[in-house]
Design a protein around this motif. Structure first.
Motif, PDB file in Angstrom:
ATOM      1  N   LEU A 151     -28.707 -97.139 -42.452  1.00  0.00           N
ATOM      2  CA  LEU A 151     -27.989 -96.100 -41.708  1.00  0.00           C
ATOM      3  C   LEU A 151     -28.189 -96.301 -40.211  1.00  0.00           C
ATOM      4  CD1 LEU A 151     -28.854 -92.796 -43.610  1.00  0.00           C
ATOM      5  CD2 LEU A 151     -26.611 -93.830 -43.429  1.00  0.00           C
ATOM      6  N   SER A 152     -27.170 -95.928 -39.443  1.00  0.00           N
ATOM      7  CA  SER A 152     -27.320 -95.960 -37.982  1.00  0.00           C
ATOM      8  C   SER A 152     -28.256 -94.828 -37.563  1.00  0.00           C
ATOM      9  CB  SER A 152     -25.955 -95.782 -37.316  1.00  0.00           C
ATOM     10  OG  SER A 152     -25.386 -94.531 -37.692  1.00  0.00           O
ATOM     11  N   THR A 153     -28.774 -94.890 -36.332  1.00  0.00           N
ATOM     12  CA  THR A 153     -29.770 -93.914 -35.868  1.00  0.00           C
ATOM     13  C   THR A 153     -29.236 -92.485 -35.912  1.00  0.00           C
ATOM     14  OG1 THR A 153     -30.646 -95.601 -34.401  1.00  0.00           O
ATOM     15  CG2 THR A 153     -31.334 -93.342 -33.972  1.00  0.00           C
ATOM     16  N   ASN A 154     -27.979 -92.286 -35.424  1.00  0.00           N
ATOM     17  CA  ASN A 154     -27.454 -90.919 -35.394  1.00  0.00           C
ATOM     18  C   ASN A 154     -27.227 -90.383 -36.811  1.00  0.00           C
ATOM     19  OD1 ASN A 154     -25.357 -92.743 -35.723  1.00  0.00           O
ATOM     20  ND2 ASN A 154     -23.827 -91.329 -34.887  1.00  0.00           N
ATOM     21  N   LEU A 155     -26.864 -91.272 -37.756  1.00  0.00           N
ATOM     22  CA  LEU A 155     -26.691 -90.832 -39.145  1.00  0.00           C
ATOM     23  C   LEU A 155     -28.041 -90.529 -39.793  1.00  0.00           C
ATOM     24  CD1 LEU A 155     -23.797 -92.970 -40.689  1.00  0.00           C
ATOM     25  CD2 LEU A 155     -23.776 -90.570 -40.046  1.00  0.00           C
ATOM     26  N   LYS A 156     -29.075 -91.272 -39.376  1.00  0.00           N
ATOM     27  CA  LYS A 156     -30.411 -90.994 -39.915  1.00  0.00           C
ATOM     28  C   LYS A 156     -30.866 -89.598 -39.525  1.00  0.00           C
ATOM     29  CE  LYS A 156     -32.525 -95.555 -40.495  1.00  0.00           C
ATOM     30  NZ  LYS A 156     -33.485 -96.540 -39.960  1.00  0.00           N
ATOM     31  N   ASP A 157     -30.610 -89.215 -38.278  1.00  0.00           N
ATOM     32  CA  ASP A 157     -30.973 -87.871 -37.819  1.00  0.00           C
ATOM     33  C   ASP A 157     -30.202 -86.810 -38.602  1.00  0.00           C
ATOM     34  OD1 ASP A 157     -32.649 -89.020 -35.997  1.00  0.00           O
ATOM     35  OD2 ASP A 157     -31.211 -88.907 -34.316  1.00  0.00           O
ATOM     36  N   LEU A 158     -28.907 -87.069 -38.824  1.00  0.00           N
ATOM     37  CA  LEU A 158     -28.077 -86.129 -39.567  1.00  0.00           C
ATOM     38  C   LEU A 158     -28.531 -86.037 -41.025  1.00  0.00           C
ATOM     39  CD1 LEU A 158     -25.560 -84.285 -39.635  1.00  0.00           C
ATOM     40  CD2 LEU A 158     -24.217 -86.293 -40.254  1.00  0.00           C
ATOM     41  N   GLN A 159     -28.868 -87.189 -41.590  1.00  0.00           N
ATOM     42  CA  GLN A 159     -29.349 -87.203 -42.975  1.00  0.00           C
ATOM     43  C   GLN A 159     -30.626 -86.390 -43.112  1.00  0.00           C
ATOM     44  OE1 GLN A 159     -31.517 -90.575 -44.723  1.00  0.00           O
ATOM     45  NE2 GLN A 159     -29.828 -90.804 -46.185  1.00  0.00           N
ATOM     46  N   ILE A 281     -35.290 -89.201 -56.003  1.00  0.00           N
ATOM     47  CA  ILE A 281     -34.300 -89.904 -56.822  1.00  0.00           C
ATOM     48  C   ILE A 281     -33.110 -90.364 -55.967  1.00  0.00           C
ATOM     49  CG2 ILE A 281     -34.897 -88.642 -58.930  1.00  0.00           C
ATOM     50  CD1 ILE A 281     -32.365 -86.972 -58.561  1.00  0.00           C
ATOM     51  N   TYR A 282     -32.388 -91.299 -56.500  1.00  0.00           N
ATOM     52  CA  TYR A 282     -31.131 -91.793 -55.923  1.00  0.00           C
ATOM     53  C   TYR A 282     -31.238 -92.170 -54.440  1.00  0.00           C
ATOM     54  CZ  TYR A 282     -29.157 -89.817 -60.217  1.00  0.00           C
ATOM     55  OH  TYR A 282     -28.889 -89.529 -61.530  1.00  0.00           O
ATOM     56  N   PRO A 283     -32.126 -93.075 -54.089  1.00  0.00           N
ATOM     57  CA  PRO A 283     -32.228 -93.475 -52.673  1.00  0.00           C
ATOM     58  C   PRO A 283     -30.966 -94.188 -52.180  1.00  0.00           C
ATOM     59  CG  PRO A 283     -33.549 -94.927 -54.074  1.00  0.00           C
ATOM     60  CD  PRO A 283     -33.098 -93.803 -54.932  1.00  0.00           C
ATOM     61  N   HIS A 284     -30.150 -94.714 -53.111  1.00  0.00           N
ATOM     62  CA  HIS A 284     -28.943 -95.436 -52.682  1.00  0.00           C
ATOM     63  C   HIS A 284     -27.837 -94.486 -52.229  1.00  0.00           C
ATOM     64  CE1 HIS A 284     -28.848 -94.857 -57.072  1.00  0.00           C
ATOM     65  NE2 HIS A 284     -27.556 -94.644 -56.925  1.00  0.00           N
ATOM     66  N   PHE A 285     -27.998 -93.181 -52.509  1.00  0.00           N
ATOM     67  CA  PHE A 285     -27.040 -92.213 -51.969  1.00  0.00           C
ATOM     68  C   PHE A 285     -27.542 -91.745 -50.597  1.00  0.00           C
ATOM     69  CE2 PHE A 285     -25.969 -91.131 -56.567  1.00  0.00           C
ATOM     70  CZ  PHE A 285     -24.806 -91.891 -56.541  1.00  0.00           C
ATOM     71  N   GLN A 286     -26.685 -91.925 -49.581  1.00  0.00           N
ATOM     72  CA  GLN A 286     -27.091 -91.515 -48.240  1.00  0.00           C
ATOM     73  C   GLN A 286     -26.851 -90.028 -48.009  1.00  0.00           C
ATOM     74  OE1 GLN A 286     -24.611 -94.275 -46.202  1.00  0.00           O
ATOM     75  NE2 GLN A 286     -26.027 -95.997 -46.465  1.00  0.00           N
ATOM     76  N   PHE A 287     -25.798 -89.498 -48.649  1.00  0.00           N
ATOM     77  CA  PHE A 287     -25.496 -88.073 -48.507  1.00  0.00           C
ATOM     78  C   PHE A 287     -25.008 -87.502 -49.849  1.00  0.00           C
ATOM     79  CE2 PHE A 287     -25.062 -89.789 -44.256  1.00  0.00           C
ATOM     80  CZ  PHE A 287     -25.784 -88.866 -43.500  1.00  0.00           C
ATOM     81  N   LEU A 320     -18.276 -87.018 -39.707  1.00  0.00           N
ATOM     82  CA  LEU A 320     -17.820 -87.357 -41.061  1.00  0.00           C
ATOM     83  C   LEU A 320     -17.028 -88.660 -41.097  1.00  0.00           C
ATOM     84  CD1 LEU A 320     -16.831 -83.841 -42.451  1.00  0.00           C
ATOM     85  CD2 LEU A 320     -18.614 -85.345 -43.330  1.00  0.00           C
ATOM     86  N   GLY A 321     -16.318 -88.967 -40.017  1.00  0.00           N
ATOM     87  CA  GLY A 321     -15.546 -90.211 -39.977  1.00  0.00           C
ATOM     88  C   GLY A 321     -16.405 -91.435 -40.254  1.00  0.00           C
ATOM     89  N   GLU A 322     -17.664 -91.400 -39.762  1.00  0.00           N
ATOM     90  CA  GLU A 322     -18.575 -92.529 -40.026  1.00  0.00           C
ATOM     91  C   GLU A 322     -18.931 -92.631 -41.500  1.00  0.00           C
ATOM     92  OE1 GLU A 322     -21.879 -93.503 -37.465  1.00  0.00           O
ATOM     93  OE2 GLU A 322     -21.169 -92.059 -35.973  1.00  0.00           O
ATOM     94  N   LEU A 323     -19.036 -91.465 -42.167  1.00  0.00           N
ATOM     95  CA  LEU A 323     -19.401 -91.460 -43.587  1.00  0.00           C
ATOM     96  C   LEU A 323     -18.306 -92.081 -44.440  1.00  0.00           C
ATOM     97  CD1 LEU A 323     -21.595 -89.559 -42.532  1.00  0.00           C
ATOM     98  CD2 LEU A 323     -21.197 -88.102 -44.521  1.00  0.00           C
ATOM     99  N   TRP A 324     -17.025 -91.877 -44.019  1.00  0.00           N
ATOM    100  CA  TRP A 324     -15.921 -92.410 -44.828  1.00  0.00           C
ATOM    101  C   TRP A 324     -15.977 -93.937 -44.908  1.00  0.00           C
ATOM    102  CZ3 TRP A 324     -15.953 -87.869 -46.047  1.00  0.00           C
ATOM    103  CH2 TRP A 324     -15.370 -86.777 -45.401  1.00  0.00           C
ATOM    104  N   ARG A 325     -16.655 -94.576 -43.912  1.00  0.00           N
ATOM    105  CA  ARG A 325     -16.680 -96.044 -43.878  1.00  0.00           C
ATOM    106  C   ARG A 325     -17.575 -96.623 -44.971  1.00  0.00           C
ATOM    107  NH1 ARG A 325     -18.060 -96.025 -37.612  1.00  0.00           N
ATOM    108  NH2 ARG A 325     -16.171 -94.986 -36.839  1.00  0.00           N
ATOM    109  N   ASN A 326     -18.502 -95.806 -45.479  1.00  0.00           N
ATOM    110  CA  ASN A 326     -19.405 -96.312 -46.527  1.00  0.00           C
ATOM    111  C   ASN A 326     -19.408 -95.329 -47.710  1.00  0.00           C
ATOM    112  OD1 ASN A 326     -21.337 -97.802 -47.912  1.00  0.00           O
ATOM    113  ND2 ASN A 326     -23.039 -96.725 -46.933  1.00  0.00           N
ATOM    114  N   PRO A 327     -18.299 -95.243 -48.456  1.00  0.00           N
ATOM    115  CA  PRO A 327     -18.217 -94.259 -49.545  1.00  0.00           C
ATOM    116  C   PRO A 327     -19.241 -94.507 -50.661  1.00  0.00           C
ATOM    117  CG  PRO A 327     -16.330 -95.762 -49.594  1.00  0.00           C
ATOM    118  CD  PRO A 327     -17.058 -96.015 -48.316  1.00  0.00           C
TER     119      PRO A 327
END
Length: 879
Positions: A151-159, A281-287, A320-327
């Motif tokens: 994950l990118s840094t800003n997505l890590k903070d959001l996660q 559980i499910y570490p492969h799911f980012q969100f 959310l636009g960034e999330l769509w790139r890695n469904p």
């Protein structure tokens, strides 16, 4: 490190596999073409399933590994020692651990032994078929399943913020009580959550469920047999990216989890979300995004996926636009498909042709149902994963959907029931006393697979074991009595708040009845106003307030804690109304409904005609209308008498069984004796009977003098059902129990009935019941003492020579009265002929013996012929 030497090959191994191994090749060829690292991957990926699968043949696998000098004699002894103690699961785990420690050759020999034994072990066969179908793609799928992306840094903070929010939302469990001071108790989820048994299949997706006893008829059967042999348990952390997936898809997985009301679907979803947010559980799911269909019902306008998420999780803003790139890193959960007001039909071809019904862009505005449909079908954000939960009644909507894993929550199995009560009561002495009472009452115990019923049992029974003024002999035995005490406890704690609880309960009952009639479980303020009800603390004892989300403001909706409570309150109505009117007509119309919606309601009505059920409620509500009670009893009498004469068809048998449930709930011995006092033939053949059905049948037969013929052929009652019927079987003259899988343990119960001095059974049919020589000793003992049995059919079982030798001892007993004995299809050889011949020479009653479909051979026939020529032999017919 032993596996490391092969890792350099893994980038090319799949390509080589694609060249060498045809996906349709046989498993032995496939395994031969696997290199050591691929076999390591395969074993690791299927490990949890192999533990379950091997339980049926772990000793054989261990023996092979020992023969190949991979296991030492000591290691093999340790594995088989666990098998002998009945700990097959631990034995399988030990064997797999040893194999993984021993390295590549051990794994190869183990897989080769799986191939040899596959046809006798269904779970192993299933795994091998999956591998065979995938061929080289197996390893591509394993790599997808284990893949993780950064994950990118800003997505890590959001996660991190998202996980903190979800942990806070899911860390507690709200449990409704019936106490005025503490209406809702808050528990930590980890302290209160009781594990449920989930299986990796759905048994009958088209089943019409009867809410109170749904799955009760199957539950014990599956626990005893199929969980051990064919059904695979699946943990909540195995629903995604695991070997259970039936459709190995790169475009994402959609999973469906089914369960009857109250079984724990929503709580399971809460646990999944909490465990993901906690990093378990499910570490492969980012969100992970979780929605309730009940909340989505308020979205009565067009919307897009972006705003659907922001409505519930506003802090995602413009990211959310960034999330769509890695469904592939997204999991969407939709809880309660059966509660969704809009129909989503995956068999509807228009969705594939009409653009307005398809949603392929998360920014696209459309109906909520189109968003859900498109996510499940991988048309929207292909690569994401979706989990849908539903009652069995709505599962048919998903038949044509792209579902990778079908799972079903079975509920509590075995000791999980006891664990629930231990967590429910702080005082473990009370917990033990309540569970003991439940365990001793077959009807209450069978209900206990469902957490909701355990909750009702805990609330209703707890006071009997904690309050000194309650008499133990009054502890509820029927379901109506149980629910009566549930309402009694609410009235006791809330009754003083309101001037006329009878009037309020009558209005509430009328609303509840309308709901039962229309299959409606959610009520709004408009419904309360229609029935002149005001929200109050008193009502909150019956109705849980649920915040239902609305696009403009929050609005409150109401639902009973469980549909069965709604049905019970509805059943109170005719007893509280000043004028019951045409109560008989109302009950008859409800009885005639074919879909079962009134089945439990009618059982409660019959039960409330009983003083034992009415008395506690009358303390707060005043006397029940005597006129109604009399009319209900008359109606029940009319239905039972009418149905006894109309029980030739399957619907007729089902309705007769329902009327017996009315008799049981009423606990009216005079009514039962007047209607079924001395029945002729009572047949439920080919109608699947639950343990509860058998308990009810036992109650009714217990009130009869004699049953001329009880026909339960192919009712699938098994040993547990027979256990419920055991105390009354001696009253039957003819007893047909063929095709019931009662087994050897069932024959022990029957033998006790045959030894009863008052036994009236003269004809007993036990053909096709999985009997072996283990039951022969009990049966022989019973035949030696019984004075009534003259016709016994044991055809198509597996008694074998040793079993017949033991029966021959009984036949030589001068007190044995058997005249007809059928032993066809019992794996008999000439080894038992000498014993049989001796019995035929001395027995004074046997005139008809059927030995067809055996392999007695010429020598066996010669021995029997000698016996037949003996002047003392009474045989007139031999087959």
């Amino acid at each position: 490190m032993a596996e490391g030497s092969n890792r350099g090959e893994c980038s090319t191994s799949s390509k080589r596999m694609g060249m060498d191994a045809d996906p349709n090749s046989t498993i032995p060829q496939f395994l031969t073409n696997c290199d050591d690292y691929q076999l390591f991957q395969l074993t690791k990926f299927y490990r949890d399933r192999l533990v379950q699968a091997m339980e049926g043949g772990v000793d054989g696998v261990s023996l092979t590994l020992t023969y190949e000098r991979i296991f030492t004699g000591q290691e093999h002894g340790k594995v088989t020692e666990l098998v002998d103690k009945g700990n097959r699961a631990d034995s399988s785990k030990l064997l797999l651990n040893l194999v993984m420690e021993k390295g590549s050759r051990a794994r190869r020999v183990m897989w080769e032994s799986f191939v040899r034994m596959r046809h006798g072990v269904p779970k192993l066969d299933k795994i091998l078929k999956e591998i065979q179908e995938l061929g080289a793609d197996s390893f591509d799928y394993i790599n997808i399943a284990q893949g993780l992306s950064e994950l990118s840094t800003n997505l890590k903070d959001l996660q991190q913020k998202h996980k903190e929010t979800l942990r806070e939302q899911t860390k507690t469990l709200r449990v409704n009580t019936i106490l005025i001071k503490e209406k809702v108790k808050i528990f930590q989820l980890v302290d209160r959550y009781a594990e449920l048994t989930v299986i990796s299949t759905v048994r009958d997706r088209t089943l019409v469920e009867h809410e109170l006893l749904a799955r009760g008829r199957d539950h014990e059967e599956w626990r005893e047999k199929d969980l051990r042999r064919e059904l695979e348990k699946i943990r909540t952390d195995q629903l995604f990216q695991s070997s259970f997936s039936q459709r190995k898809s790169k475009s994402g997985n959609s999973e469906a989890v089914s369960g009857v009301p109250g079984i724990g679907k929503t709580t399971m979803v809460q646990k999944i979300v909490h465990d993901w947010a906690s990093g378990k559980i499910y570490p492969h799911f980012q969100f992970v995004f979780s929605f309730k269909f009940r909340d989505l019902n308020t979205m009565n306008c067009r919307i897009n996926l972006r705003n659907l998420i922001l409505d519930q999780y506003p802090y995602f803003g413009n990211i959310l636009g960034e999330l769509w790139r890695n469904p592939e890193g997204l999991l969407f959960i939709f809880d309660g498909l059966d509660e969704f007001k809009d129909r989503i039909d995956f068999a509807d071809n228009r969705r594939n042709t009409e653009p307005q019904s398809m949603c392929t862009d998360p920014e696209c505005w459309c109906e909520v149902s189109d968003i859900v449909y498109s996510l499940i079908q991988h048309k929207l954000l292909p690569g994401c994963s979706v989990l849908v939960t539903s009652r069995p009644t709505a599962l048919h909507l998903l038949e044509k959907a792209e579902i990778s894993v079908w799972a079903e929550i079975l509920g509590f199995v075995g000791d999980e029931r006891k664990e629930y009560f231990n967590k429910f009561f702080e005082d473990q002495t009370v917990a033990a006393a309540v569970f003991k009472h439940v365990e001793e009452n077959e009807i209450l115990y069978t209900m206990c697979y469902n957490p909701s019923y355990c909750w009702i049992l805990g609330l209703s029974l707890g006071p009997f074991f904690t309050q000194r003024d309650r008499k133990r002999q009054q502890v509820p035995k029927t379901i109506t009595q149980l629910y009566s005490y549930y309402i009694y406890n609410i009235l006791k704690n809330h009754g003083r708040e309101i001037e006329n609880p009878r009037d309020v309960l009558l209005k509430l009952g009328e609303m509840a009845f309308t709901g039962v009639s229309k299959k409606k479980i959610v009520f709004r303020n408009g419904d309360l106003i229609e029935y002149n009800l005001q929200p109050s603390q008193f009502l909150s004892g019956f109705l849980m307030e649920l915040l239902e989300r609305d696009v403009s403001a929050q609005s409150v909706v109401y639902t009973f804690p469980h549909l069965t409570i709604q049905e019970f309150v509805a059943a109170l109505t005719p007893f509280l109304t000043p004028d019951p009117g045409e109560i008989g007509k109302l009950l008859s119309e409800a009885h005639s409904e074919e879909d079962g919606r009134f089945e439990i309601f009618l059982r409660f009505v019959a039960g409330l005609s009983s003083p034992q059920s009415a008395r506690p409620l009358e303390k707060f509500l005043g006397p029940f209308l005597h006129q109604t009670t009399c009319r209900v009893i008359d109606w029940a009498k009319e239905k039972v008498e009418g149905q006894i004469g109309d029980s030739q068809t399957a619907p007729g048998k089902r309705k007769l069984l329902n009327t017996f449930h009315y008799l049981f709930e009423s606990q009216n011995k005079a009514l039962a004796r007047n209607t079924v006092g001395s029945m002729g033939k009572l047949s439920f053949s080919e109608l699947r009977l639950t343990p509860i059905d058998c308990a009810v049948l036992s109650h009714v037969i217990g009130l009869c003098d004699t049953i001329k013929h009880l026909d339960l052929e192919e009712c699938y009652i098994q040993c547990e059902g027979l256990q419920r019927l055991g105390p009354v079987l001696h009253k039957c003259q003819k007893l047909s129990l063929g095709r019931n899988k009662v087994g050897d343990s069932g024959v022990k119960l029957l033998s006790a009935a045959l030894r009863n001095p008052e036994c009236k059974i003269w004809k007993l049919d036990l053909h096709r019941n999985d009997l072996s020589d283990s039951c022969a000793e009990d049966l022989a003992s019973a035949l030696s003492t019984n004075r009534s049995l003259i016709h016994l059919n044991l055809g198509f079982n597996k008694l074998g020579d040793s079993g017949v030798k033991q029966l021959s001892v009984a036949l030589r007993n001068p007190d044995c009265k058997i005249q007809k004995l059928h032993l066809y299809g019992n794996d008999l050889t000439d080894s038992c002929a000498k014993d049989l011949a001796s019995a035929l020479s001395t027995n004074r009653s046997l005139i008809d013996l059927d030995l067809g479909y055996n392999k007695l051979g010429d020598s066996g026939v010669k021995l029997l012929s000698v016996a037949l020529r003996n002047p003392d032999c009474k045989i007139q017919k031999l087959q």
